[in-house]
Design a protein around this motif. Structure first.
Motif, PDB file in Angstrom:
ATOM      1  N   GLU A   1     -18.676  77.028  21.113  1.00  0.00           N
ATOM      2  CA  GLU A   1     -18.797  78.338  21.764  1.00  0.00           C
ATOM      3  C   GLU A   1     -18.877  78.239  23.274  1.00  0.00           C
ATOM      4  O   GLU A   1     -19.154  79.222  23.939  1.00  0.00           O
ATOM      5  N   VAL A   2     -18.646  77.044  23.793  1.00  0.00           N
ATOM      6  CA  VAL A   2     -18.722  76.888  25.248  1.00  0.00           C
ATOM      7  C   VAL A   2     -17.496  76.142  25.770  1.00  0.00           C
ATOM      8  O   VAL A   2     -16.831  75.425  25.030  1.00  0.00           O
ATOM      9  N   ASN A   3     -17.203  76.359  27.054  1.00  0.00           N
ATOM     10  CA  ASN A   3     -16.222  75.543  27.771  1.00  0.00           C
ATOM     11  C   ASN A   3     -16.977  74.435  28.484  1.00  0.00           C
ATOM     12  O   ASN A   3     -18.009  74.688  29.114  1.00  0.00           O
ATOM     13  N   VAL A   4     -16.487  73.216  28.367  1.00  0.00           N
ATOM     14  CA  VAL A   4     -17.130  72.089  29.053  1.00  0.00           C
ATOM     15  C   VAL A   4     -16.146  71.543  30.069  1.00  0.00           C
ATOM     16  O   VAL A   4     -15.051  71.127  29.714  1.00  0.00           O
ATOM     17  N   LEU A   5     -16.523  71.598  31.353  1.00  0.00           N
ATOM     18  CA  LEU A   5     -15.629  71.126  32.417  1.00  0.00           C
ATOM     19  C   LEU A   5     -16.236  69.906  33.088  1.00  0.00           C
ATOM     20  O   LEU A   5     -17.435  69.869  33.357  1.00  0.00           O
ATOM     21  N   ARG A   6     -15.393  68.917  33.358  1.00  0.00           N
ATOM     22  CA  ARG A   6     -15.840  67.708  34.063  1.00  0.00           C
ATOM     23  C   ARG A   6     -15.545  67.840  35.545  1.00  0.00           C
ATOM     24  O   ARG A   6     -14.540  68.445  35.934  1.00  0.00           O
TER      25      ARG A   6
ATOM     26  N   VAL B   1     -20.808  73.972  32.214  1.00  0.00           N
ATOM     27  CA  VAL B   1     -20.665  74.563  30.883  1.00  0.00           C
ATOM     28  C   VAL B   1     -20.661  76.084  31.015  1.00  0.00           C
ATOM     29  O   VAL B   1     -21.538  76.657  31.670  1.00  0.00           O
ATOM     30  N   ILE B   2     -19.646  76.723  30.440  1.00  0.00           N
ATOM     31  CA  ILE B   2     -19.557  78.180  30.495  1.00  0.00           C
ATOM     32  C   ILE B   2     -19.374  78.701  29.073  1.00  0.00           C
ATOM     33  O   ILE B   2     -18.452  78.263  28.364  1.00  0.00           O
ATOM     34  N   ARG B   3     -20.254  79.579  28.644  1.00  0.00           N
ATOM     35  CA  ARG B   3     -20.137  80.153  27.295  1.00  0.00           C
ATOM     36  C   ARG B   3     -18.847  80.958  27.190  1.00  0.00           C
ATOM     37  O   ARG B   3     -18.469  81.670  28.116  1.00  0.00           O
ATOM     38  N   MET B   4     -18.158  80.855  26.058  1.00  0.00           N
ATOM     39  CA  MET B   4     -16.903  81.583  25.877  1.00  0.00           C
ATOM     40  C   MET B   4     -17.150  83.085  25.890  1.00  0.00           C
ATOM     41  O   MET B   4     -16.288  83.865  26.278  1.00  0.00           O
TER      42      MET B   4
ATOM     43  N   VAL C   1      -9.324  82.938  22.627  1.00  0.00           N
ATOM     44  CA  VAL C   1      -8.109  82.892  23.442  1.00  0.00           C
ATOM     45  C   VAL C   1      -8.183  81.682  24.370  1.00  0.00           C
ATOM     46  O   VAL C   1      -9.161  81.498  25.089  1.00  0.00           O
ATOM     47  N   LYS C   2      -7.135  80.864  24.306  1.00  0.00           N
ATOM     48  CA  LYS C   2      -7.093  79.654  25.135  1.00  0.00           C
ATOM     49  C   LYS C   2      -6.176  79.928  26.319  1.00  0.00           C
ATOM     50  O   LYS C   2      -5.050  80.399  26.135  1.00  0.00           O
ATOM     51  N   LEU C   3      -6.679  79.686  27.514  1.00  0.00           N
ATOM     52  CA  LEU C   3      -5.890  79.960  28.716  1.00  0.00           C
ATOM     53  C   LEU C   3      -5.796  78.729  29.589  1.00  0.00           C
ATOM     54  O   LEU C   3      -6.724  77.931  29.637  1.00  0.00           O
TER      55      LEU C   3
ATOM     56  N   ILE D   1      -6.880  73.929  34.537  1.00  0.00           N
ATOM     57  CA  ILE D   1      -8.009  73.741  33.628  1.00  0.00           C
ATOM     58  C   ILE D   1      -7.854  74.666  32.419  1.00  0.00           C
ATOM     59  O   ILE D   1      -7.261  75.746  32.517  1.00  0.00           O
ATOM     60  N   VAL D   2      -8.348  74.198  31.306  1.00  0.00           N
ATOM     61  CA  VAL D   2      -8.253  74.974  30.075  1.00  0.00           C
ATOM     62  C   VAL D   2      -9.572  75.695  29.859  1.00  0.00           C
ATOM     63  O   VAL D   2     -10.631  75.085  29.869  1.00  0.00           O
ATOM     64  N   LEU D   3      -9.503  77.017  29.712  1.00  0.00           N
ATOM     65  CA  LEU D   3     -10.700  77.795  29.418  1.00  0.00           C
ATOM     66  C   LEU D   3     -10.469  78.560  28.123  1.00  0.00           C
ATOM     67  O   LEU D   3      -9.336  78.944  27.813  1.00  0.00           O
ATOM     68  N   ARG D   4     -11.535  78.765  27.379  1.00  0.00           N
ATOM     69  CA  ARG D   4     -11.455  79.561  26.163  1.00  0.00           C
ATOM     70  C   ARG D   4     -12.396  80.743  26.295  1.00  0.00           C
ATOM     71  O   ARG D   4     -13.496  80.603  26.817  1.00  0.00           O
ATOM     72  N   ALA D   5     -11.934  81.901  25.834  1.00  0.00           N
ATOM     73  CA  ALA D   5     -12.758  83.094  25.890  1.00  0.00           C
ATOM     74  C   ALA D   5     -12.760  83.741  24.515  1.00  0.00           C
ATOM     75  O   ALA D   5     -11.778  83.655  23.776  1.00  0.00           O
ATOM     76  N   THR D   6     -13.882  84.382  24.168  1.00  0.00           N
ATOM     77  CA  THR D   6     -13.971  85.076  22.893  1.00  0.00           C
ATOM     78  C   THR D   6     -13.743  86.565  23.138  1.00  0.00           C
ATOM     79  O   THR D   6     -14.371  87.145  24.024  1.00  0.00           O
ATOM     80  N   VAL D   7     -12.821  87.171  22.390  1.00  0.00           N
ATOM     81  CA  VAL D   7     -12.562  88.610  22.555  1.00  0.00           C
ATOM     82  C   VAL D   7     -12.509  89.266  21.177  1.00  0.00           C
ATOM     83  O   VAL D   7     -12.334  88.600  20.163  1.00  0.00           O
ATOM     84  N   THR D   8     -12.693  90.579  21.175  1.00  0.00           N
ATOM     85  CA  THR D   8     -12.638  91.323  19.912  1.00  0.00           C
ATOM     86  C   THR D   8     -11.201  91.723  19.603  1.00  0.00           C
ATOM     87  O   THR D   8     -10.313  91.697  20.467  1.00  0.00           O
ATOM     88  N   GLN D   9     -10.999  92.142  18.382  1.00  0.00           N
ATOM     89  CA  GLN D   9      -9.698  92.638  17.922  1.00  0.00           C
ATOM     90  C   GLN D   9      -9.215  93.779  18.828  1.00  0.00           C
ATOM     91  O   GLN D   9      -8.053  93.827  19.234  1.00  0.00           O
TER      92      GLN D   9
END
Lengths: 351, 233
Positions: A232-237, A272-275, A310-312, A317-325
């Motif tokens: 449920e989180v994005n982890v960036l180095r 770390v960023i929560r999706m 959703v993967k962007l 950098i690759v980020l993932r976000a959670t969205v509703t229908q």
């Protein structure tokens, strides 16, 4: 800095794993729900995977299966095992497991660490050299002659890791290595695991300690009820660099992108960023959020309950976000869609 | 009378009477041999019971525990029926010889060794077994290491078994026959001499037996108190 995902051949490959405990009364269990069901997990040489999850989520059982201590009902485990010679073919070698509360033999620290070499009948000179080198790695050189059961928890954990390392395993498994031990030992263990990974060892560990997980992991594997669940989180180095001002800091990712984060975390290597904290929009929006990026949708994945992941790709950098229908439909999100990606500096947690 | 006998008994002990010596040596010889025999068979069995799961394990454990209370005369009867001329091993001609006593006492000691080794080792940390497996020890090496980690339990089991056989009279009498200079032991001699009213030798032998028994108990106490760290039982 290591690559996030190694391209090398997998050191460990788990497929379709199913495990359930035999019924206590000896009767054939009637198709009981497996306590561990891992459909797919691949780990490259030199990668650190961290299993996170509550008590009873199957982490320990999974590690014991990987170590060959429990036999799964079905599934495949393929492991590259060049480092661990078997003993007279009695038992084929498997990854070495360090238990959460390691059992040390009632003898000296040196004898404990030398034991795996002794059972393999390694010549005395080499046994001594490899044992001392493993003790040195864990900062235990001064304790070689001590009576192992009298050591502190952190020292015992380090001895147990040295005893596993003396075999030079290509895959090392650790169950909660940092629970109930002093901070100094935690730092030593984290440094050793990082060095091991850099030398090509694949490491799988379980932990409750999220900060430790984010600091160490190339891959975080969240588990619940014996299954992998989505992260449920994005982890960036990268590195937290000089502050933007007294309130806001800057984190520079290894890909070169700078994001704003809370100040006062210079030297942190992981963001770390929560999706859930990432807002997607079709047009740039004016908000209090300091981080405003643009990203290209590369994949969409259903999570159930009308939620989508959703993967962007945002400037590398690759980020993932959670969205509703609903949002999916309103923004017409599909692979290729360009979106604005917004999140607050305070949503960025540094480790 | 008892006091004067005691004085004579001490004299007998001090003078190193040859018959007293022969009886004591017989007793210790039978007890040590039978305990070693029981240990050779019982320790591996106890370890296997502690570390491996097999069908009917609980039944086997219960039987072993129950057999610890086996009456000596029943063992004597059982082994007698096997070794007597008409028994299945009658042809060996072992009855009323030292090997017969040793076999009988080993039968007596075996359940004690098995049960106490099993009991002590099953209290060891279960992670010991997994640790040995993951470090790559072979089955034989694991067994050795578990016995070593539980060495205090194993030693206590052996000492307890020795204490039981050195002081028993039923097996030694029924299978040895109390033959002078041959199978006479401290216990059978005391029984015979006391019945004959010859207290001097009885008391001297009683003193020897008590010294041995106290020695064993002292050793057991020392072992139980000596617990170096978590590896010990």
């Amino acid at each position: 800095m290591r690559a996030l995902y190694s391209q090398a051949a997998p050191a460990l490959w788990v497929q379709g794993l199913r495990f359930s405990y035999p019924a206590l009364n000896g009767a054939r269990s009637q198709a009981a729900e497996p306590v561990v069901a891992i459909d797919d997990l691949q780990l490259g040489a030199g990668e650190i995977a961290v299993l996170i999850g509550e008590n009873g989520s199957g982490k320990t059982t999974f590690l014991k299966i990987l170590a060959g201590l429990l036999g799964p009902q079905s599934g495949q485990i393929e492991a590259a095992l060049n480092g661990v010679p078997s003993v007279g073919g009695v038992r084929s070698a498997a990854p070495v497991l360090v238990h959460q509360k390691p059992y040390l033999f009632a003898e000296s620290v040196f004898s404990n660490v030398a034991y795996p070499l002794r059972v393999r009948k390694v010549a005395r000179e080499e046994l001594r050299r490899r044992t001392l080198s493993a003790l040195n790695t864990l900062g235990l050189q001064g304790l070689a002659g001590r009576w192992a059961p009298s050591l502190s928890g952190g020292e015992k954990q380090r001895v147990a890791i040295a005893r596993a390392l003396v075999l030079r395993p290509s895959i090392l498994l650790l169950d909660e290595p940092s629970s109930n031990i002093d901070d100094g030992s935690v730092r030593t263990i984290e440094r050793v695991l990082r060095e091991l990974a850099e030398s090509g060892v694949a490491v799988i560990m379980s932990t409750h300690n999220l900060a430790s997980a984010y600091r160490l992991a190339d891959r975080i594997v969240p588990m619940a009820a014996g299954r992998r669940i989505p992260l449920e989180v994005n982890v960036l180095r990268g590195t937290a660099i000089e502050a933007h001002d007294e309130h806001i800091g800057v984190f520079q990712t290894v890909q070169g992108l700078q994001i704003y984060c809370p100040a006062g975390n210079e030297g942190a290597r992981t963001a770390v960023i929560r999706m859930d904290d990432i807002i997607l929009s079709g047009e740039e929006i004016t908000t209090s959020a300091q981080n405003r990026l643009q990203g290209n949708v590369t994949a969409v994945e259903g999570l159930g309950h009308d939620l989508f992941n959703v993967k962007l790709n945002c400037d590398g950098i690759v980020l993932r976000a959670t969205v509703t229908q609903t949002s999916m439909e309103e923004l017409a999100i599909r692979p290729g869609t360009m979106l604005h990606v917004t999140f607050k500096a305070s949503a960025v947690k540094l480790y | 009378m008892l006091l004067s006998s005691l004085g004579e008994a001490v004299g007998l002990l001090v003078s190193g009477d040859t018959e007293l010596l022969s009886i004591t040596i017989n007793s210790l010889n039978f007890a040590v041999s039978s305990t070693v025999l029981a240990a050779l068979i019982g320790i591996p069995l106890g370890i296997v019971m502690a570390v491996r799961d097999f069908p009917c394990k609980r039944t086997v454990v219960s039987i072993s525990h129950t057999l610890m209370g086996l009456p000596t005369v029943v063992v004597g009867l059982l082994v007698f029926s096997l070794l007597s001329r008409s028994g299945p091993f009658g042809g060996l001609g072992l009855l009323f010889s030292p090997p017969a006593v040793i076999i009988g006492q080993a039968v007596l000691a075996l359940p004690i060794v098995i049960s106490l080794v099993y009991g002590g080792l099953s209290r060891l940390d279960p992670e010991l077994y997994e640790t040995l497996v993951t470090l790559g020890a072979s089955r034989f090496q694991r067994t050795l290491k578990i016995a070593r980690e539980g060495r205090i339990a194993v030693a206590s089991a052996v000492l307890t078994a020795f204490g039981r056989v050195v002081g028993e009279v039923g097996v030694a009498m029924m299978l040895g026959g109390n033959i002078r200079w041959y199978t006479r032991t401290i216990t059978t001699a005391i029984a015979l001499e006391t019945a004959r009213g010859a207290f001097t030798l009885s008391i001297a032998l009683g003193i020897v037996l008590m010294v041995v028994a106290f020695g064993v108990n002292f050793g057991l106490n020392y072992l139980v108190k000596f617990r170096p760290g978590s590896g010990a039982v």
